[in-house]
Enzyme design. Structure first.
Site, short mmCIF file in Angstrom:
data_model
loop_
_atom_site.label_atom_id
_atom_site.label_comp_id
_atom_site.label_asym_id
_atom_site.label_seq_id
_atom_site.Cartn_x
_atom_site.Cartn_y
_atom_site.Cartn_z
N GLY A 103 2.80 -8.72 -28.34
CA GLY A 103 3.63 -8.71 -27.17
C GLY A 103 3.59 -10.08 -26.62
N CYS A 104 3.88 -10.07 -25.37
CA CYS A 104 4.05 -11.61 -24.50
C CYS A 104 2.59 -11.47 -23.94
CB CYS A 104 5.10 -11.63 -23.64
SG CYS A 104 6.73 -11.89 -24.53
N VAL A 105 1.64 -11.72 -24.56
CA VAL A 105 0.18 -11.93 -23.80
C VAL A 105 -0.21 -13.14 -23.97
CG1 VAL A 105 -0.12 -9.46 -23.84
CG2 VAL A 105 -0.92 -10.81 -25.59
N GLY B 277 3.46 -7.90 -20.89
CA GLY B 277 2.35 -8.84 -21.22
C GLY B 277 1.95 -9.33 -19.81
N TYR B 314 13.21 -8.35 -27.73
CA TYR B 314 13.04 -9.31 -28.52
C TYR B 314 14.27 -9.34 -29.62
CZ TYR B 314 8.02 -9.83 -27.41
OH TYR B 314 6.82 -9.99 -26.71
#
Lengths: 105, 537
Positions: A103-105, B277, B314
């Site tokens: 994920g967006c980490v 996130g 996404y």
């Protein structure tokens, strides 16, 4: 998947060097993984971070929040970067035998 | 350099072996303090093992990890499936969502190269012709006219230019679709409206939907994981609630306010969806949202339904089917709670995916209003409901415009009105607003780091943004002055975190990045001072 030998065991890693089967992890594997992260010697401080991440992962199936990691170990984020130069997600999680955080980490 | 300039479109079909290469010497120069070329980090090379195993035949790196075909049959299968998929991109039945802009771009691009001058990747690479925004479309056009049009073998090549369709062409085109941030600055500048950014995205879609070729980060560990456990981060509902409880405690401690994030509150006005996130990597961001909403008396909630506590989608970057599946889950969660609207937190691609692109799948009872957080935040800040002390933000601040929020959606002013009111040393970078440049992490690049891709991502894709940031702070580069790049998007923050580290921007020059809501809370007169922690990033 690339194959590497860590602590005498042949295992697969992904293209970022994370081991793909977390159950093969042990402390000797961690020490060898640490070398791939430019950590030549695992000190008590390194183990404190790695153990926290590892235990959290075994309980919850994901890596802990970075802030939680800092609070529980008592280290500032900068200190974690000093211990693991690629940072908590890419460096410390790799040494703790987790899959690469997603994920967006 | 000269041999690079001599590149011809037909070269895309050359036998195996990289087509081009970027040296440090080719790169666009950076302004001070990074103007010494000797300080530019060296490129890491692909390992011989990676070159042996994967088709690495475009440039210095690979993103897709496409295995090299082992024999003629595999080579032919790759070409056959590609052609099959390409014919679908041209069909109304298969490509109803994007057929019209796709066809217009294929048919009308005149190759004038106005877009090349607007492309940050082309410019930063030292004007490498392989990275021209028109190249992908030119390849598609030639293949289409030669291989899919009746009589194309005879007429297509002299009317539209020749091309040989080999497995290497296919693989290079696939990789080339991942050398574009999908920022669509090219489309914005095109005098006739051709959208070469869309073409890159449609090529990615063809490969994902027809050949099963996509990146692990976006697909297996992105969308698939999100639809399986609830979030691309791997957090299930229990874990995310536990993490938010921790954030509530931490935020309460830091602000002196009592924060309790509401979960699954039926009938709330607003369902707020964060990029998950943020929760793991930048928890001060969801914490700050809660502080602002509570202080303003907003009726809001989070949802613990599958995919509804993670705004990422996404599919926007590579696959229509996955895009629709995620959007439906998010809208269904809002419907179940009976909220008046969905508000998207600081995530650019989630803005575009859920508010704009999903319009055609979220119809009828699922057509729940979906909005950006920025106008709401502006309304709160301007309403007088919260007391502010802008002197708490007395440090230089510049604003990075996430492409999906600004160029794609036209949300330009709300975030600026906030910064002008709360940040006395706010300065724009040039150009900005809808003319901004991508951070270099766009289209999901920020979460891709396999092999040596990061080198390309920072040196080439991120270079223009880096240059803009340094220029915006040219008057205050002194490291004793803390500087803040407001980047209200998780993906942009991930790119900045990694790129700043690569060039030592915090360590040597005291340049930090962060979100918008953090600046708002940092200026709130009724919370403890010092919400922004400079050492925390």
């Amino acid at each position: 998947m690339p194959k590497v030998v860590l602590a005498g065991i042949e295992m697969e890693t992904d293209e970022d060097g994370f081991i793909t089967d977390p159950s093969l992890w042990n402390e000797a594997v961690a020490a060898d993984l640490a070398k791939t992260e430019h950590v030549e010697v695992m000190t008590e401080a390194h183990w404190k971070v790695v153990n926290m991440i590892r235990n959290y992962y075994l309980e919850f199936g994901v890596a802990p929040m970075i802030r939680k990691l800092c609070k529980e170990t008592g280290f500032k984020l900068k200190e974690i970067y000093d211990l693991f130069p690629s940072g908590p997600a890419k460096g410390a999680c790799k040494v703790a035998g987790l899959p690469k955080p997603t994920g967006c980490v | 350099m000269d041999d690079k300039k001599a590149f011809q479109v037909e070269d895309i079909s050359k036998p195996d072996g990289p087509l081009t290469h970027v040296d440090n010497a080719d790169l666009m120069p950076l302004p001070p303090p990074l103007n010494n070329p000797a300080d530019e980090p060296a490129w890491r090379e692909l390992t011989p093992a990676a070159r042996e195993k994967y088709a690495a035949c475009l440039d210095d790196t690979i993103v897709l990890n496409i295995p090299k075909p082992k024999n003629k049959e595999e080579e032919q299968a790759l070409v056959r499936k590609f052609l099959d998929g390409l014919s679908k991109l041209f069909s109304k039945e298969d490509n109803w969502p994007f057929l019209r802009p796709f066809m217009l771009s294929i048919e009308h691009c005149a190759g004038c190269q106005t877009c090349s001058a607007a492309c940050h990747i082309y410019e930063a690479s030292g004007k490498n012709p392989v990275y021209r925004p028109t190249l992908r479309g030119e390849i598609l056009r030639r293949i289409y006219h030669k291989y899919l049009k009746p009589g194309g073998k005879f007429f297509g090549k002299w009317r539209h230019g020749d091309i040989d369709l080999t497995w290497a062409t296919v693989v290079r085109l696939a990789e080339l679709s991942y050398r574009c941030n999908l920022c669509r600055r090219c489309a914005q500048t095109c005098p006739i409206g051709a959208d070469n950014g869309l073409l890159a995205r449609e090529i990615r879609k063809l490969f994902s939907q027809e050949l099963g070729i996509h990146t692990e980060e976006l697909h297996d560990k992105g969308t698939v994981l999100q639809l399986k456990v609830g979030s691309s981060t791997g957090m299930n509902a229990l874990v995310v609630k536990d993490n938010l409880e921790f954030i509530d405690e931490d935020t309460s401690e830091r602000t002196g306010m009592t924060i309790k994030t509401p979960w699954d509150k039926a009938g709330a006005d607003i369902l707020l969806i964060h990029n998950a996130g943020e929760i793991l990597a930048w928890p001060e961001n969801p914490g700050a949202f809660a502080v602002i909403f509570e202080a303003a008396g907003i009726s809001w909630t989070l949802s613990s339904e599958l995919a509804a506590y993670d705004s990422v989608n996404y599919g926007l970057f590579y696959d229509d089917v996955m895009l629709a599946r995620v959007a439906l889950k998010q809208a269904e969660a809002a419907k179940k709670l009976g909220v008046k609207k969905i508000i998207l937190g600081e995530c650019g691609h989630a803005h575009k995916a859920l508010t704009v692109i999903s319009d055609r799948v979220l119809t009828g009872d699922l057509n729940i209003p979906r909005e950006s957080a920025f106008p709401l935040l502006r309304d709160i800040v301007m309403s007088g409901r919260i007391r502010f002390d802008p002197s708490r933000n007395d440090f230089p601040v510049t604003l990075h415009d996430p492409c999906n929020v600004t160029r794609m959606m036209g949300i330009i002013e709300p975030q600026r009105e906030i910064l002008r009111k709360l940040c006395p040393k706010f300065r724009e970078m040039e150009p900005h607003g809808c003319n901004n440049y991508c951070c270099g992490g766009g289209s999901g690049f920020a979460i891709h780091s396999k092999h040596n891709f990061e080198d390309w991502r920072f040196k080439v894709a991120g270079r223009k943004k880096l240059s803009q940031i340094l220029t915006a702070f040219a008057d205050c580069l002194d490291p004793s002055i803390h500087k803040y790049v407001c980047a209200p998007c998780s993906n942009c923050k991930g790119q900045m975190r990694d790129m700043f580290k690569y060039y030592g921007l915090w360590e040597k020059h005291s340049i930090l990045y962060g979100g918008l809501v953090e600046l708002i809370v940092n200026a709130m007169a009724d919370v403890k001072p010092g919400f922004i922690e400079w050492e925390w990033h």
